[in-house]
Design an enzyme around this catalytic site. Sequence first.
Site, PDB file in Angstrom:
ATOM      1  N   LYS A 257     -48.991 -15.646  11.888  1.00 34.51           N
ATOM      2  CA  LYS A 257     -49.522 -16.156  10.610  1.00 34.51           C
ATOM      3  C   LYS A 257     -48.435 -16.015   9.535  1.00 34.51           C
ATOM      4  CE  LYS A 257     -54.062 -14.965  12.285  1.00 34.51           C
ATOM      5  NZ  LYS A 257     -55.450 -14.665  12.001  1.00 34.51           N
TER       6      LYS A 257
ATOM      7  N   HIS B  96     -56.263 -24.280  14.194  1.00 29.35           N
ATOM      8  CA  HIS B  96     -56.585 -22.881  13.907  1.00 29.35           C
ATOM      9  C   HIS B  96     -57.573 -22.814  12.745  1.00 29.35           C
ATOM     10  CE1 HIS B  96     -56.256 -18.740  12.591  1.00 29.35           C
ATOM     11  NE2 HIS B  96     -55.883 -18.484  13.829  1.00 29.35           N
TER      12      HIS B  96
ATOM     13  N   GLU C  94     -61.969 -19.219  19.268  1.00 31.42           N
ATOM     14  CA  GLU C  94     -61.809 -18.176  18.263  1.00 31.42           C
ATOM     15  C   GLU C  94     -62.928 -18.281  17.233  1.00 31.42           C
ATOM     16  OE1 GLU C  94     -57.460 -16.856  17.965  1.00 31.42           O
ATOM     17  OE2 GLU C  94     -57.646 -18.642  16.743  1.00 31.42           O
TER      18      GLU C  94
END
Length: 231
Positions: free
Chosen positions: A8, A86, A155
């Site tokens: 990240k 993401h 996720e």
Amino acid sequence: MIIASNFKTNHNRATTKKFVNFINTQHFFSEVRIFPPFSAFDNFDLTPNIKVGAQNFYPTQNGSFTGEIGFDQLEEFDIDSVLIGHSERRHVLGESQEEICKKFDFAKSKECEIVYCVGEPKEIRELGSDAVMSYIWEQFDGIDIDYDELIVAYEPVWAIGTGLSATLEDIKEVLDNLRANIKAPLLYGGSVKVETTKDILEIENCDGVLVGTASWDMKDFAKMIEISDNL
Ligand code: PGA
């Protein structure tokens, strides 16, 4: 097994180099992916089962897209693995499914490995399994699930960076459902820790983990890879 670290907005060029070089000298069998910030890309001399990938890119070879990174910039560093979809890009940076599909198609046209992330927010999880699966399947709208270089990461949004991992039962249920239609490797991500890696990797349809916070320490990341190697 695939063990992936998403840095990240953490680590700089110097610490990334140290991290990548450390992991590179460990001689693992597992497939390892490291997604550092763009500014830390370098011409790393990697063993074949390790790849450094991009957390993001703009779907163009080059052009006038101020502040963005295209494929000219990725190719300079032999980057051929990318993260797409993401939750932080979807929910914090506001990327739409349409933009995500453009990125997917572009990366596919470049024959990149794509780690495609899906996952439900808390309010959907609270509605139960059917709601979770229909939310997740919508995140595959316009996505070629038969793409050869696809890796899917489940996720749950509420589990990312919160310390609250999904239960093993919940992970299994989602991965089993995904497996019914998707032949690509399936990863789990969301507050995976060294201590939880083994149990998660032992879930039947789990082919690896995508780790943020707990992977930023190179020794901890190496431990996760070792756990995977020993399964
Ligand atoms: P986390 O992040 O491990 O810090 O929850 C996972 C991810 O965002 O991929």
